[in-house]
Design a protein around this motif. Structure first.
Motif, short mmCIF file in Angstrom:
data_model
loop_
_atom_site.label_atom_id
_atom_site.label_comp_id
_atom_site.label_asym_id
_atom_site.label_seq_id
_atom_site.Cartn_x
_atom_site.Cartn_y
_atom_site.Cartn_z
N PHE A 1 17.73 34.08 37.35
CA PHE A 1 17.95 32.65 37.51
C PHE A 1 19.35 32.37 38.07
CE2 PHE A 1 14.99 32.75 33.78
CZ PHE A 1 13.90 32.25 34.45
N GLN A 2 19.45 31.30 38.85
CA GLN A 2 20.73 30.87 39.39
C GLN A 2 21.25 29.74 38.50
OE1 GLN A 2 20.04 29.78 43.47
NE2 GLN A 2 19.80 31.88 44.13
N VAL A 3 22.00 30.14 37.46
CA VAL A 3 22.46 29.19 36.45
C VAL A 3 23.98 29.14 36.41
CG1 VAL A 3 22.39 28.58 34.00
CG2 VAL A 3 20.43 29.73 35.05
N ASN B 1 25.65 20.47 46.39
CA ASN B 1 25.35 20.23 47.79
C ASN B 1 26.31 21.00 48.69
OD1 ASN B 1 23.60 18.55 49.57
ND2 ASN B 1 25.58 17.83 50.30
N LYS B 2 27.57 21.00 48.31
CA LYS B 2 28.58 21.73 49.08
C LYS B 2 28.33 23.25 49.00
CE LYS B 2 33.48 21.79 50.00
NZ LYS B 2 34.77 21.21 49.75
N ALA B 3 27.92 23.73 47.82
CA ALA B 3 27.60 25.15 47.67
C ALA B 3 26.42 25.55 48.55
CB ALA B 3 27.29 25.47 46.20
N LEU B 4 25.39 24.72 48.57
CA LEU B 4 24.22 25.00 49.42
C LEU B 4 24.61 24.99 50.90
CD1 LEU B 4 21.49 22.94 47.55
CD2 LEU B 4 21.74 25.44 47.60
N ALA B 5 25.46 24.04 51.28
CA ALA B 5 25.93 23.98 52.67
C ALA B 5 26.72 25.24 53.02
CB ALA B 5 26.78 22.73 52.88
N SER B 6 27.58 25.68 52.12
CA SER B 6 28.38 26.89 52.36
C SER B 6 27.49 28.10 52.55
CB SER B 6 29.32 27.14 51.18
OG SER B 6 30.25 26.11 51.05
N THR C 1 32.45 32.46 47.21
CA THR C 1 32.05 33.32 46.10
C THR C 1 30.76 34.06 46.45
OG1 THR C 1 30.74 31.62 44.98
CG2 THR C 1 33.11 31.71 44.47
N LYS C 2 30.32 34.91 45.52
CA LYS C 2 29.16 35.77 45.81
C LYS C 2 27.81 35.12 45.55
CE LYS C 2 31.65 40.06 44.99
NZ LYS C 2 31.75 41.28 44.19
N THR C 3 27.76 34.12 44.68
CA THR C 3 26.48 33.51 44.32
C THR C 3 26.55 32.00 44.45
OG1 THR C 3 27.04 33.27 41.97
CG2 THR C 3 26.01 35.37 42.64
N PRO C 4 25.40 31.36 44.67
CA PRO C 4 25.40 29.89 44.76
C PRO C 4 25.89 29.22 43.48
CG PRO C 4 23.36 30.78 45.66
CD PRO C 4 24.09 31.93 45.02
N ASN D 1 33.36 24.92 43.56
CA ASN D 1 33.48 23.67 44.30
C ASN D 1 33.83 22.48 43.41
OD1 ASN D 1 33.08 24.60 46.91
ND2 ASN D 1 30.87 24.53 46.71
N LEU D 2 33.62 22.59 42.11
CA LEU D 2 34.01 21.51 41.20
C LEU D 2 35.53 21.37 41.13
CD1 LEU D 2 31.53 22.09 38.26
CD2 LEU D 2 31.67 20.04 39.69
N SER D 3 36.23 22.44 41.40
CA SER D 3 37.67 22.48 41.26
C SER D 3 38.37 22.07 42.55
CB SER D 3 38.10 23.91 40.90
OG SER D 3 39.49 24.02 40.91
N PRO D 4 39.53 21.41 42.43
CA PRO D 4 40.31 21.10 43.62
C PRO D 4 41.10 22.32 44.10
CG PRO D 4 41.42 20.24 41.71
CD PRO D 4 40.11 20.79 41.23
N SER D 5 41.17 23.36 43.29
CA SER D 5 41.95 24.55 43.62
C SER D 5 41.16 25.51 44.52
CB SER D 5 42.31 25.29 42.31
OG SER D 5 42.88 26.54 42.60
N ASN D 6 41.87 26.22 45.37
CA ASN D 6 41.25 27.26 46.20
C ASN D 6 41.29 28.62 45.52
OD1 ASN D 6 40.48 25.68 48.44
ND2 ASN D 6 42.58 25.67 49.17
N ASN D 7 41.85 28.67 44.32
CA ASN D 7 41.92 29.91 43.56
C ASN D 7 40.62 30.06 42.76
OD1 ASN D 7 42.39 31.64 41.23
ND2 ASN D 7 44.55 31.61 41.83
N ILE D 8 39.82 31.08 43.10
CA ILE D 8 38.52 31.27 42.46
C ILE D 8 38.66 31.48 40.95
CG2 ILE D 8 36.46 32.74 42.34
CD1 ILE D 8 36.97 33.40 45.33
N GLY D 9 39.56 32.36 40.56
CA GLY D 9 39.74 32.64 39.14
C GLY D 9 40.13 31.41 38.34
N GLU D 10 41.06 30.65 38.88
CA GLU D 10 41.49 29.42 38.20
C GLU D 10 40.34 28.42 38.12
OE1 GLU D 10 44.40 25.70 39.26
OE2 GLU D 10 45.18 27.70 39.67
N SER D 11 39.59 28.30 39.19
CA SER D 11 38.45 27.37 39.22
C SER D 11 37.42 27.73 38.15
CB SER D 11 37.78 27.38 40.59
OG SER D 11 38.69 27.01 41.59
#
Length: 175
Positions: free
Chosen positions: A37-39, A58-63, A71-74, A81-91
């Motif tokens: 599952f994609q959860v 929607n932004k994840a699907l567009a990406s 990132t590796k998964t939707p 994408n919920l985060s304003p940061s470009n840092n994956i770990g922080e997000s």
């Protein structure tokens, strides 16, 4: 769980549910990661309205449709994408779940009703209506992470706060 479809991506869907009194989130996370599952499990303290999640999804699907994903998964792209940061770990740290979390927002991409029931059965908690998001969020935390000033959105003004958040999500990575 509430069902949503996407006009730009008609073959995709999203179910969103809010759970309170959640126990053993680590066990749930382990089971979900082992499934197909994609959860996305989201910290509801930083979510004002389900619209935030819809914009991020929607932004994840567009990406992913243009192979511009970060990132590796939707589902991780949705949380990122919920985060304003470009840092994956922080997000993922801020918008994802942590071991002592008591409430969790669950976002399920591209799943039928039987799959949603299976996912819901894995969560050890009480599903509540999404309208409880309005009483669950931490405005101070949201303002801090999205860098929203009182001038941009007056304190306790949910509508202007949501607009500022959606702006941040929508414009992330544009410049």
């Amino acid at each position: 769980m509430k069902y949503h479809n996407f006009s730009l991506f008609p073959t995709h869907s999203l179910h969103i549910g809010l759970f309170h009194n959640v126990n053993k989130i680590e066990d749930t996370l382990t089971k979900l990661m082992a499934s197909t599952f994609q959860v996305a499990l989201i910290n509801p303290n930083v979510i004002i309205d389900e619209f935030q999640v819809l914009v991020a999804a929607n932004k994840a699907l567009a990406s992913f449709s243009t192979s511009n994903n970060i990132t590796k998964t939707p589902q991780s792209e949705l949380v990122y994408n919920l985060s304003p940061s470009n840092n994956i770990g922080e997000s993922l740290k801020i918008f994802g779940v942590y071991p002592t979390i008591q409430s969790v927002l669950v976002a399920v991409l591209d799943c039928d009703e039987n799959g949603v029931k299976a996912i819901t059965s894995l969560i050890n908690g009480d599903e509540v209506d999404l309208s409880h998001l309005h009483s669950n969020f931490n405005e101070e935390l949201i303002r801090k992470h999205y860098h929203i000033t009182p001038i941009e959105a007056k304190p306790h003004d949910i509508t202007s706060l949501l607009k500022s958040i959606v702006n941040a999500i929508s414009t992330k990575g544009v410049l």
